[in-house]
Design an enzyme around this catalytic site. Structure first.
Site, PDB file in Angstrom:
ATOM      1  N   ARG A  25       0.783  -1.002   0.036  1.00  0.00           N
ATOM      2  CA  ARG A  25      -0.039   0.055  -0.215  1.00  0.00           C
ATOM      3  C   ARG A  25       0.767   1.283  -0.050  1.00  0.00           C
ATOM      4  O   ARG A  25       0.188   2.427   0.552  1.00  0.00           O
ATOM      5  CB  ARG A  25      -1.052   0.106   1.427  1.00  0.00           C
ATOM      6  CG  ARG A  25      -2.146  -0.965   0.984  1.00  0.00           C
ATOM      7  CD  ARG A  25      -2.903  -0.613   0.117  1.00  0.00           C
ATOM      8  NE  ARG A  25      -4.311  -1.620   0.065  1.00  0.00           N
ATOM      9  CZ  ARG A  25      -5.419  -1.442   0.772  1.00  0.00           C
ATOM     10  NH1 ARG A  25      -5.565  -0.358   1.480  1.00  0.00           N
ATOM     11  NH2 ARG A  25      -6.430  -2.306   0.512  1.00  0.00           N
ATOM     12  N   ARG A  29      -2.922   6.837   0.367  1.00  0.00           N
ATOM     13  CA  ARG A  29      -3.325   7.837   0.915  1.00  0.00           C
ATOM     14  C   ARG A  29      -2.220   8.537   1.824  1.00  0.00           C
ATOM     15  O   ARG A  29      -2.269   9.436   2.429  1.00  0.00           O
ATOM     16  CB  ARG A  29      -4.545   7.714   1.801  1.00  0.00           C
ATOM     17  CG  ARG A  29      -5.818   7.562   1.106  1.00  0.00           C
ATOM     18  CD  ARG A  29      -7.029   6.829   1.746  1.00  0.00           C
ATOM     19  NE  ARG A  29      -6.667   5.580   2.249  1.00  0.00           N
ATOM     20  CZ  ARG A  29      -7.685   4.710   2.594  1.00  0.00           C
ATOM     21  NH1 ARG A  29      -8.713   5.332   2.800  1.00  0.00           N
ATOM     22  NH2 ARG A  29      -7.452   3.542   3.079  1.00  0.00           N
ATOM     23  N   ARG A  38      -6.477  12.279  -6.118  1.00  0.00           N
ATOM     24  CA  ARG A  38      -7.885  11.319  -5.964  1.00  0.00           C
ATOM     25  C   ARG A  38      -8.800  12.373  -5.655  1.00  0.00           C
ATOM     26  O   ARG A  38     -10.073  12.088  -6.101  1.00  0.00           O
ATOM     27  CB  ARG A  38      -7.412  10.741  -4.898  1.00  0.00           C
ATOM     28  CG  ARG A  38      -8.473   9.938  -4.091  1.00  0.00           C
ATOM     29  CD  ARG A  38      -8.773   8.612  -4.737  1.00  0.00           C
ATOM     30  NE  ARG A  38      -9.452   7.883  -4.023  1.00  0.00           N
ATOM     31  CZ  ARG A  38     -10.881   8.094  -3.565  1.00  0.00           C
ATOM     32  NH1 ARG A  38     -11.292   9.219  -4.205  1.00  0.00           N
ATOM     33  NH2 ARG A  38     -11.663   7.206  -2.731  1.00  0.00           N
ATOM     34  N   ASP A  75      -6.644  -2.881  -7.347  1.00  0.00           N
ATOM     35  CA  ASP A  75      -7.194  -3.503  -6.425  1.00  0.00           C
ATOM     36  C   ASP A  75      -7.597  -4.992  -6.857  1.00  0.00           C
ATOM     37  O   ASP A  75      -7.743  -5.385  -7.740  1.00  0.00           O
ATOM     38  CB  ASP A  75      -8.554  -2.829  -5.947  1.00  0.00           C
ATOM     39  CG  ASP A  75      -8.859  -2.938  -4.469  1.00  0.00           C
ATOM     40  OD1 ASP A  75      -8.353  -2.235  -3.523  1.00  0.00           O
ATOM     41  OD2 ASP A  75      -9.678  -4.149  -4.237  1.00  0.00           O
ATOM     42  N   TYR A 152     -15.071 -12.029  -0.319  1.00  0.00           N
ATOM     43  CA  TYR A 152     -15.769 -10.777  -0.472  1.00  0.00           C
ATOM     44  C   TYR A 152     -16.983 -11.002  -1.407  1.00  0.00           C
ATOM     45  O   TYR A 152     -18.109 -10.407  -1.159  1.00  0.00           O
ATOM     46  CB  TYR A 152     -14.620 -10.040  -1.474  1.00  0.00           C
ATOM     47  CG  TYR A 152     -13.784  -9.024  -0.352  1.00  0.00           C
ATOM     48  CD1 TYR A 152     -14.415  -8.052   0.453  1.00  0.00           C
ATOM     49  CD2 TYR A 152     -12.573  -9.368  -0.518  1.00  0.00           C
ATOM     50  CE1 TYR A 152     -13.549  -7.396   1.369  1.00  0.00           C
ATOM     51  CE2 TYR A 152     -11.709  -8.592   0.487  1.00  0.00           C
ATOM     52  CZ  TYR A 152     -12.327  -7.732   1.350  1.00  0.00           C
ATOM     53  OH  TYR A 152     -11.380  -7.116   2.312  1.00  0.00           O
TER      54      TYR A 152
HETATM   55  O1  CP3 Z   1       0.342   0.305  -3.136  1.00  0.00           O
HETATM   56  C1  CP3 Z   1      -0.045  -0.935  -3.143  1.00  0.00           C
HETATM   57  O2  CP3 Z   1       0.014  -1.821  -2.556  1.00  0.00           O
HETATM   58  C2  CP3 Z   1      -1.121  -1.146  -4.645  1.00  0.00           C
HETATM   59  C3  CP3 Z   1      -2.534  -0.691  -4.249  1.00  0.00           C
HETATM   60  C4  CP3 Z   1      -3.483  -1.622  -3.609  1.00  0.00           C
HETATM   61  C5  CP3 Z   1      -4.940  -1.410  -3.400  1.00  0.00           C
HETATM   62  N1  CP3 Z   1      -5.560  -2.393  -2.892  1.00  0.00           N
HETATM   63  C6  CP3 Z   1      -5.097   0.112  -3.482  1.00  0.00           C
HETATM   64  C7  CP3 Z   1      -6.260   0.654  -2.686  1.00  0.00           C
HETATM   65  C8  CP3 Z   1      -3.355  -3.053  -3.426  1.00  0.00           C
HETATM   66  C9  CP3 Z   1      -2.137  -4.040  -3.593  1.00  0.00           C
HETATM   67  C10 CP3 Z   1      -4.757  -3.449  -2.885  1.00  0.00           C
HETATM   68  C11 CP3 Z   1      -5.184  -4.789  -2.448  1.00  0.00           C
HETATM   69  C12 CP3 Z   1      -6.302  -4.839  -1.733  1.00  0.00           C
HETATM   70  N2  CP3 Z   1      -7.468  -4.670  -1.952  1.00  0.00           N
HETATM   71  C13 CP3 Z   1      -6.339  -6.046  -0.611  1.00  0.00           C
HETATM   72  C14 CP3 Z   1      -5.202  -7.127  -0.191  1.00  0.00           C
HETATM   73  C15 CP3 Z   1      -4.113  -6.394   0.604  1.00  0.00           C
HETATM   74  C16 CP3 Z   1      -4.503  -6.065   1.967  1.00  0.00           C
HETATM   75  O3  CP3 Z   1      -4.633  -4.909   2.492  1.00  0.00           O
HETATM   76  O4  CP3 Z   1      -4.910  -7.105   2.734  1.00  0.00           O
HETATM   77  C17 CP3 Z   1      -7.342  -5.954  -0.215  1.00  0.00           C
HETATM   78  C18 CP3 Z   1      -8.087  -6.922   0.890  1.00  0.00           C
HETATM   79  C19 CP3 Z   1      -8.232  -4.984  -0.975  1.00  0.00           C
HETATM   80  C20 CP3 Z   1      -9.750  -4.605  -0.979  1.00  0.00           C
HETATM   81  C21 CP3 Z   1      -9.856  -3.298  -0.292  1.00  0.00           C
HETATM   82  N3  CP3 Z   1      -9.666  -1.973  -1.183  1.00  0.00           N
HETATM   83  C22 CP3 Z   1     -10.304  -2.815   0.816  1.00  0.00           C
HETATM   84  C23 CP3 Z   1     -10.746  -3.652   2.157  1.00  0.00           C
HETATM   85  C24 CP3 Z   1     -10.357  -1.512   0.686  1.00  0.00           C
HETATM   86  C25 CP3 Z   1     -10.667  -0.570   1.925  1.00  0.00           C
HETATM   87  C26 CP3 Z   1      -9.693  -0.138   2.897  1.00  0.00           C
HETATM   88  C27 CP3 Z   1      -8.965   1.041   2.613  1.00  0.00           C
HETATM   89  O5  CP3 Z   1      -7.718   1.073   2.823  1.00  0.00           O
HETATM   90  O6  CP3 Z   1      -9.502   2.062   2.444  1.00  0.00           O
HETATM   91  C28 CP3 Z   1      -9.934  -1.124  -0.642  1.00  0.00           C
HETATM   92  C29 CP3 Z   1      -9.459   0.333  -0.709  1.00  0.00           C
HETATM   93  C30 CP3 Z   1      -8.260   0.746  -1.677  1.00  0.00           C
HETATM   94  N4  CP3 Z   1      -7.637  -0.253  -2.257  1.00  0.00           N
HETATM   95  C31 CP3 Z   1      -7.771   2.063  -1.358  1.00  0.00           C
HETATM   96  C32 CP3 Z   1      -6.346   2.097  -2.068  1.00  0.00           C
HETATM   97  C33 CP3 Z   1      -5.297   3.070  -2.236  1.00  0.00           C
HETATM   98  C34 CP3 Z   1      -8.113   3.267  -0.479  1.00  0.00           C
HETATM   99  C35 CP3 Z   1      -9.169   3.766  -1.438  1.00  0.00           C
HETATM  100  C36 CP3 Z   1      -9.011   5.269  -1.607  1.00  0.00           C
HETATM  101  O7  CP3 Z   1      -8.308   5.992  -2.115  1.00  0.00           O
HETATM  102  O8  CP3 Z   1     -10.015   5.920  -0.961  1.00  0.00           O
END
Ligand code: CP3
Length: 348
Positions: A25, A29, A38, A75, A152
Site C-alpha cells: 500500500r 493515502r 484522488r 485492487d 468478498y
Molecule cells: O500500493 C499498493 O500496494 C497497490 C495498491 C493496492 C490497493 N489495494 C489500493 C487501494 C493493493 C495492492 C490493494 C490490494 C487489496 N485491496 C487487498 C489486499 C491487501 C490487503 O490490504 O490485505 C484488499 C483486501 C483489498 C480490498 C480493499 N480495497 C479494501 C478492504 C479497501 C478499503 C480499505 C482502505 O484501505 O481504504 C480498498 C480500497 C483501496 N485499495 C484503497 C487503495 C489505495 C483506498 C481507496 C481510496 O483511495 O479511498
C-alpha cells in the site's frame, strides 16, 4: 533492462549488496500527491480504471520514497468485477458488492474473463507504467488469492468474521469449489497477461487466510494458490497470506520464490519451518511507524537482524496505515538500506 534489480535477485535467492525494500500500500493515502490527485476524481474506481492516472500514482512512491519496487495501482476486487460481480468503493467505509454469490445459479452466471477484454485497463496501466519507469525499478503485479476473493463475493463487504463465506465451506463445499475454480481460472489468465504486459514479479494477497482452520485453509486456499504458482513458471511469485502461520509447512512446498510474513510471525521460527529454498518478505508492524525516528530505526534494525542478510525483502507485515507520516516511512526505508549494506560489509 532493469537498473535496480535487487528485488528480483533477492526473490531468486541470489546474493545482494543490500536488502531490497518496498511497502504494501505504498501508493495511496500516505502520500499528499495521491490525495491531491484522488480529490479531483469521481472516486477510487475512476483512478483504477484510467491507465495514465493509475500509472502516475504507481510511480509516486518511487519518486517520493525511493523504494526498490513499484506495485501497479489497482485492487484485488477488479477480478470479481470483471467476472460480472460489480463492486463499489464506499468513501471511508471500503468495498461493497450490491449483489453477492449465494447459489449454484449465481456461480454459473459468472464469467471466466478474457483479461484483455475484462481487465484491459489494468494491463494498459502496466504498459504505461513500464514505459514511464524506464527500467528504474521492477514493477510488481498482483491479484487476490481465490479464497480472499470468494470471501468478498459471498459476504459482499469486509467483515470481522466472514461467517457467510465460511458457512459456505461447511454447508456447500462443492459450490465453494466451483466458485474457487472459476476465480482461479480468471486469476491465472489475468496474472499471465500482467506478466506479458511487463510485470516483473507477481504477489498473491490472501488477506483473509487467518480466519480459516488449517484443514479448510489447505483444501480451499493453498490448493488454488499452488495452481496459480504452477501457472507462472517464468516470473518470481510472492505469496502473502495474512494470519496463515499454521500453513507455513505447506507453503514450504509451494512452487514460488517468496513467502510474505505478517507481523505476528517470528522471522526466525518461520525460517526454520520454510527452510532455505524461499525468500522471506516482511514484516515490521505498521504501527511501529508511529514511533519517533529513533524508535522506527531501532525497530527496523531489530527486524533486519531477525531475518538475516540474505533471502530477505524488507516490508511491513501488512499495508501501511493511511495516517502514517511519510517521513517515518523514509526512516524505515533508509534504515533498511544503510543497515543492511553495512551488515553485508561486516561492519556491524
Ligand atoms: O500500493 C499498493 O500496494 C497497490 C495498491 C493496492 C490497493 N489495494 C489500493 C487501494 C493493493 C495492492 C490493494 C490490494 C487489496 N485491496 C487487498 C489486499 C491487501 C490487503 O490490504 O490485505 C484488499 C483486501 C483489498 C480490498 C480493499 N480495497 C479494501 C478492504 C479497501 C478499503 C480499505 C482502505 O484501505 O481504504 C480498498 C480500497 C483501496 N485499495 C484503497 C487503495 C489505495 C483506498 C481507496 C481510496 O483511495 O479511498
Amino acid at each position: 533492462m532493469i537498473k535496480n534489480d535487487l528485488l528480483l535477485r533477492a526473490a531468486r535467492g541470489e546474493q545482494t549488496e543490500r536488502t531490497p525494500v518496498w511497502l504494501m500500500r505504498q501508493a495511496g493515502r500516505i502520500l499528499p500527491e495521491y490525495r491531491a490527485l484522488r480529490a479531483r476524481l469521481s472516486g477510487f474506481k475512476e483512478l483504477v480504471e484510467t491507465p495514465e492516472l493509475a500509472a502516475e500514482v504507481t510511480i509516486q512512491p518511487v519518486d517520493a520514497l525511493d523504494v526498490d519496487a513499484a506495485i501497479i495501482f489497482s485492487d484485488i476486487l477488479v477480478v470479481p468485477d470483471a467476472m460480472g460481480l460489480t463492486y463499489e468503493m464506499v468513501e471511508a467505509r471500503g468495498p461493497l458488492f450490491p449483489e453477492t454469490i449465494r447459489s449454484a445459479a449465481d456461480v454459473r452466471k459468472l464469467r471466466v474473463t478474457d483479461p484483455e477484454e475484462g481487465l484491459g485497463y489494468v494491463l494498459e496501466a502496466i504498459r504505461v507504467t513500464k514505459r514511464a519507469l524506464n527500467g528504474r525499478v521492477p514493477l510488481i503485479g498482483f491479484a487476490g488469492a481465490p479464497w480472499t476473493i470468494l470471501a468478498y463475493m459471498v459476504e459482499g463487504h469486509g467483515s470481522k468474521t466472514f461467517s457467510k463465506a465460511r458457512r459456505m465451506l461447511y454447508a456447500e463445499p462443492a459450490l465453494a469449489h466451483q466458485l474457487l475454480e472459476k476465480i482461479t481460472a480468471t486469476t491465472i489468465a489475468y496474472l499471465q497477461a500482467q506478466v506479458q504486459a511487463g510485470a516483473n514479479l507477481i504477489q498473491v494477497f490472501d488477506s483473509w487466510a487467518g480466519i480459516l482452520p488449517p484443514n479448510h485453509y489447505r483444501e480451499f486456499s493453498t490448493r488454488y494458490i499452488a495452481q496459480i504458482c504452477a501457472a507462472l513458471p517464468n516470473v518470481p511469485v510472492t505469496v502473502f497470506a495474512k494470519g496463515a502461520f499454521f500453513a507455513l509447512e505447506d507453503f514450504a512446498q509451494l512452487d514460488c520464490q517468496t513467502i510474505g510474513l505478517d507481523w505476528n510471525q517470528d522471522p526466525r521460527t518461520a525460517r526454520t519451518i520454510i527452510g532455505d529454498n524461499h525468500t522471506l518478505q516482511g514484516n515490521l508492524d505498521p504501527c511501529a511507524l508511529y514511533g519517533s525516528p529513533e524508535q522506527v530505526q531501532a525497530a527496523t534494525i531489530e527486524m533486519l537482524r531477525h531475518f538475516g542478510p540474505q533471502r530477505h525483502i524488507a516490508n511491513l507485515g501488512h499495508g501501511v496505515y493511511p495516517d502514517t507520516d511519510p517521513a517515518s516511512v523514509r526512516v524505515f526505508i533508509d534504515t533498511v538500506k544503510e543497515f543492511s549494506a553495512l551488515a553485508r560489509e561486516g561492519q556491524i
